[in-house]
Design a protein around this motif. Structure first.
Motif, PDB file in Angstrom:
ATOM      1  N   PHE A   1       0.808  -1.213   0.000  1.00  0.00           N
ATOM      2  CA  PHE A   1       0.000   0.000   0.000  1.00  0.00           C
ATOM      3  C   PHE A   1       0.844   1.267   0.000  1.00  0.00           C
ATOM      4  O   PHE A   1       0.278   2.361   0.026  1.00  0.00           O
ATOM      5  N   GLY A   2       2.168   1.149   0.014  1.00  0.00           N
ATOM      6  CA  GLY A   2       3.026   2.322   0.065  1.00  0.00           C
ATOM      7  C   GLY A   2       4.159   2.227  -0.919  1.00  0.00           C
ATOM      8  O   GLY A   2       4.314   1.247  -1.659  1.00  0.00           O
ATOM      9  N   ALA A   3       4.999   3.275  -0.905  1.00  0.00           N
ATOM     10  CA  ALA A   3       6.082   3.366  -1.874  1.00  0.00           C
ATOM     11  C   ALA A   3       7.310   2.560  -1.477  1.00  0.00           C
ATOM     12  O   ALA A   3       8.172   2.299  -2.313  1.00  0.00           O
ATOM     13  N   ASP A   4       7.405   2.159  -0.212  1.00  0.00           N
ATOM     14  CA  ASP A   4       8.589   1.430   0.256  1.00  0.00           C
ATOM     15  C   ASP A   4       8.143   0.166   0.982  1.00  0.00           C
ATOM     16  O   ASP A   4       7.640   0.228   2.097  1.00  0.00           O
ATOM     17  N   TRP A   5       8.341  -0.980   0.345  1.00  0.00           N
ATOM     18  CA  TRP A   5       7.861  -2.236   0.929  1.00  0.00           C
ATOM     19  C   TRP A   5       8.574  -2.576   2.234  1.00  0.00           C
ATOM     20  O   TRP A   5       8.102  -3.408   3.010  1.00  0.00           O
ATOM     21  N   ARG A   6       9.685  -1.919   2.517  1.00  0.00           N
ATOM     22  CA  ARG A   6      10.406  -2.189   3.756  1.00  0.00           C
ATOM     23  C   ARG A   6       9.726  -1.583   4.979  1.00  0.00           C
ATOM     24  O   ARG A   6      10.049  -1.932   6.117  1.00  0.00           O
ATOM     25  N   SER A   7       8.780  -0.670   4.756  1.00  0.00           N
ATOM     26  CA  SER A   7       8.138  -0.011   5.894  1.00  0.00           C
ATOM     27  C   SER A   7       6.635   0.173   5.730  1.00  0.00           C
ATOM     28  O   SER A   7       5.940   0.499   6.701  1.00  0.00           O
ATOM     29  N   ASP A   8       6.108  -0.029   4.524  1.00  0.00           N
ATOM     30  CA  ASP A   8       4.679   0.242   4.322  1.00  0.00           C
ATOM     31  C   ASP A   8       3.814  -0.921   4.796  1.00  0.00           C
ATOM     32  O   ASP A   8       4.309  -1.947   5.278  1.00  0.00           O
ATOM     33  N   VAL A   9       2.511  -0.755   4.677  1.00  0.00           N
ATOM     34  CA  VAL A   9       1.553  -1.807   5.025  1.00  0.00           C
ATOM     35  C   VAL A   9       1.488  -2.800   3.863  1.00  0.00           C
ATOM     36  O   VAL A   9       1.337  -2.398   2.703  1.00  0.00           O
ATOM     37  N   THR A  10       1.596  -4.082   4.198  1.00  0.00           N
ATOM     38  CA  THR A  10       1.677  -5.126   3.174  1.00  0.00           C
ATOM     39  C   THR A  10       0.698  -6.254   3.482  1.00  0.00           C
ATOM     40  O   THR A  10       0.482  -6.611   4.633  1.00  0.00           O
ATOM     41  N   ILE A  11       0.121  -6.794   2.427  1.00  0.00           N
ATOM     42  CA  ILE A  11      -0.645  -8.047   2.511  1.00  0.00           C
ATOM     43  C   ILE A  11       0.249  -9.153   1.957  1.00  0.00           C
ATOM     44  O   ILE A  11       0.786  -9.021   0.849  1.00  0.00           O
ATOM     45  N   HIS A  12       0.400 -10.222   2.716  1.00  0.00           N
ATOM     46  CA  HIS A  12       1.208 -11.352   2.252  1.00  0.00           C
ATOM     47  C   HIS A  12       0.309 -12.561   2.040  1.00  0.00           C
ATOM     48  O   HIS A  12      -0.502 -12.912   2.901  1.00  0.00           O
ATOM     49  N   ILE A  13       0.451 -13.187   0.885  1.00  0.00           N
ATOM     50  CA  ILE A  13      -0.288 -14.414   0.568  1.00  0.00           C
ATOM     51  C   ILE A  13       0.742 -15.506   0.320  1.00  0.00           C
ATOM     52  O   ILE A  13       1.462 -15.486  -0.676  1.00  0.00           O
ATOM     53  N   GLY A  14       0.837 -16.450   1.240  1.00  0.00           N
ATOM     54  CA  GLY A  14       1.793 -17.539   1.120  1.00  0.00           C
ATOM     55  C   GLY A  14       1.366 -18.574   0.097  1.00  0.00           C
ATOM     56  O   GLY A  14       0.287 -18.498  -0.492  1.00  0.00           O
ATOM     57  N   ARG A  15       2.214 -19.586  -0.101  1.00  0.00           N
ATOM     58  CA  ARG A  15       1.956 -20.580  -1.146  1.00  0.00           C
ATOM     59  C   ARG A  15       0.626 -21.305  -0.941  1.00  0.00           C
ATOM     60  O   ARG A  15      -0.158 -21.480  -1.866  1.00  0.00           O
ATOM     61  N   GLY A  16       0.401 -21.783   0.296  1.00  0.00           N
ATOM     62  CA  GLY A  16      -0.840 -22.510   0.558  1.00  0.00           C
ATOM     63  C   GLY A  16      -2.061 -21.650   0.356  1.00  0.00           C
ATOM     64  O   GLY A  16      -3.054 -22.073  -0.259  1.00  0.00           O
ATOM     65  N   ALA A  17      -2.021 -20.427   0.864  1.00  0.00           N
ATOM     66  CA  ALA A  17      -3.153 -19.521   0.706  1.00  0.00           C
ATOM     67  C   ALA A  17      -3.364 -19.138  -0.753  1.00  0.00           C
ATOM     68  O   ALA A  17      -4.504 -18.942  -1.188  1.00  0.00           O
ATOM     69  N   MET A  18      -2.260 -19.051  -1.522  1.00  0.00           N
ATOM     70  CA  MET A  18      -2.396 -18.723  -2.937  1.00  0.00           C
ATOM     71  C   MET A  18      -3.226 -19.762  -3.674  1.00  0.00           C
ATOM     72  O   MET A  18      -3.987 -19.434  -4.585  1.00  0.00           O
ATOM     73  N   ARG A  19      -3.078 -21.017  -3.275  1.00  0.00           N
ATOM     74  CA  ARG A  19      -3.894 -22.055  -3.914  1.00  0.00           C
ATOM     75  C   ARG A  19      -5.376 -21.813  -3.651  1.00  0.00           C
ATOM     76  O   ARG A  19      -6.209 -21.962  -4.551  1.00  0.00           O
ATOM     77  N   GLU A  20      -5.716 -21.435  -2.415  1.00  0.00           N
ATOM     78  CA  GLU A  20      -7.115 -21.165  -2.076  1.00  0.00           C
ATOM     79  C   GLU A  20      -7.610 -19.913  -2.788  1.00  0.00           C
ATOM     80  O   GLU A  20      -8.752 -19.860  -3.270  1.00  0.00           O
ATOM     81  N   VAL A  21      -6.772 -18.888  -2.842  1.00  0.00           N
ATOM     82  CA  VAL A  21      -7.139 -17.652  -3.519  1.00  0.00           C
ATOM     83  C   VAL A  21      -7.395 -17.910  -5.001  1.00  0.00           C
ATOM     84  O   VAL A  21      -8.369 -17.417  -5.585  1.00  0.00           O
ATOM     85  N   THR A  22      -6.542 -18.720  -5.607  1.00  0.00           N
ATOM     86  CA  THR A  22      -6.715 -19.038  -7.024  1.00  0.00           C
ATOM     87  C   THR A  22      -7.998 -19.831  -7.253  1.00  0.00           C
ATOM     88  O   THR A  22      -8.735 -19.583  -8.216  1.00  0.00           O
ATOM     89  N   ARG A  23      -8.276 -20.802  -6.362  1.00  0.00           N
ATOM     90  CA  ARG A  23      -9.515 -21.584  -6.483  1.00  0.00           C
ATOM     91  C   ARG A  23     -10.749 -20.686  -6.390  1.00  0.00           C
ATOM     92  O   ARG A  23     -11.798 -20.988  -6.970  1.00  0.00           O
ATOM     93  N   ALA A  24     -10.630 -19.594  -5.637  1.00  0.00           N
ATOM     94  CA  ALA A  24     -11.757 -18.671  -5.476  1.00  0.00           C
ATOM     95  C   ALA A  24     -11.900 -17.729  -6.664  1.00  0.00           C
ATOM     96  O   ALA A  24     -12.792 -16.867  -6.683  1.00  0.00           O
TER      97      ALA A  24
END
Length: 282
Positions: free
Chosen positions: A192-215
């Motif tokens: 959500f920001g210009a610097d991934w080292r300090s901004d707010v981030t959503i992380h989707i791991g490998r397992g969750a990516m499978r569920e997200v893709t199925r959806a």
């Protein structure tokens, strides 16, 4: 609020309770009750207003929203017959997670949500009827009912990385424009920001990516889009919400310009704390 006829039919088809249901013997808090057979049930898919986990009952502090949620559930359910529906897994506290429908067809989760006394809190093993739950929450939030009048439960601005860092280990709703999406090794980050080292981030791991893709969700399509995400705030290169199932993300209609950039491996030297915490009511 009664269940729509089609949803009620779906619940009955997946129900595991007897046709007569069981009577509610006690209400323990705004989303937990005890049945006449001794089983304790937590209402799946929602989280009612409650005192923070470390609150001391002996200090005499009053938590009005928590008391209102408990009183509402007691009024809705105490002494009434209810049927348990859905998968009904057991959580780490030994409670059944289930949807409860009263003998007259009233869906307890929906009734609390539309009153503004709970918010949607799904989890990987308690995801049923998320769309209907989110609609009830949206109605209460738009009307400013109950907990939605409190800044403690307000939807947080994803641009406020410093504020969200101070609220680590709390469950929050966060909304903002995704400026960049990056993928690496089967994982995805939405920043959500210009610097991934300090901004707010959503992380989707490998397992969750499978569920997200199925959806049917393509996280790359979220770049430049406004989204609302819900989950526990942890710290790893700034505030982060870990996605474990697709119902945590809502894509909103408004669009904005995007910025494209690359993300390198975040490394393991930053703080990563998965312990759960509780919101403080004020």
């Amino acid at each position: 609020m009664r269940l729509p006829v089609l949803l009620l039919a779906g619940l009955l088809l997946t129900g595991a309770a007897s046709a007569d249901g069981l009577r509610v013997a006690a209400v323990l808090d705004g989303d937990t009750l005890e049945l006449e057979d001794g089983r304790r049930v937590r209402l799946a898919g929602i989280e009612a207003a409650k005192p923070p986990r470390h609150a001391n009952p002996a200090d005499g502090r009053v938590w009005p929203l928590a008391e209102a949620a408990t009183a509402a559930l007691a009024d809705l359910a105490l002494g009434r017959r209810v049927a348990l529906h859905g998968p009904a897994p057991i959580d780490r506290h030994g409670l059944l997670l289930a949807h409860l429908v009263r003998e007259d067809g009233l869906w307890l989760q929906s009734a609390l949500l539309v009153r503004g006394l709970a918010r949607v809190h799904t989890r990987p093993d308690a995801r049923a009827y998320a769309a209907e739950l989110l609609a009830g929450e949206e109605a209460a939030r738009n009307a400013g009912r109950g907990l939605w009048r409190s800044r403690v439960y307000a939807v947080r601005d994803a641009a406020d990385a410093d504020g969200l860092s101070r609220d680590r280990d709390s469950y929050q709703l966060v909304e903002g424009v995704v400026l960049a999406v990056s993928k690496s090794g089967g994982e995805t980050w939405l920043d959500f920001g210009a610097d991934w080292r300090s901004d707010v981030t959503i992380h989707i791991g490998r397992g969750a990516m499978r569920e997200v893709t199925r959806a049917g969700i393509d996280p790359l399509s979220y770049e430049g889009r406004r989204v609302r995400v819900r989950g526990w705030i942890t710290l790893r290169n700034g505030p982060m919400i870990e996605i474990t199932h697709p119902e945590q993300i809502e894509r909103l209609e408004r669009e904005a310009a995007s910025a494209t950039r690359q993300r390198s491996d975040p490394g393991d030297d930053d703080l990563w704390d998965d312990d759960e915490g509780e919101d403080d009511l004020e």
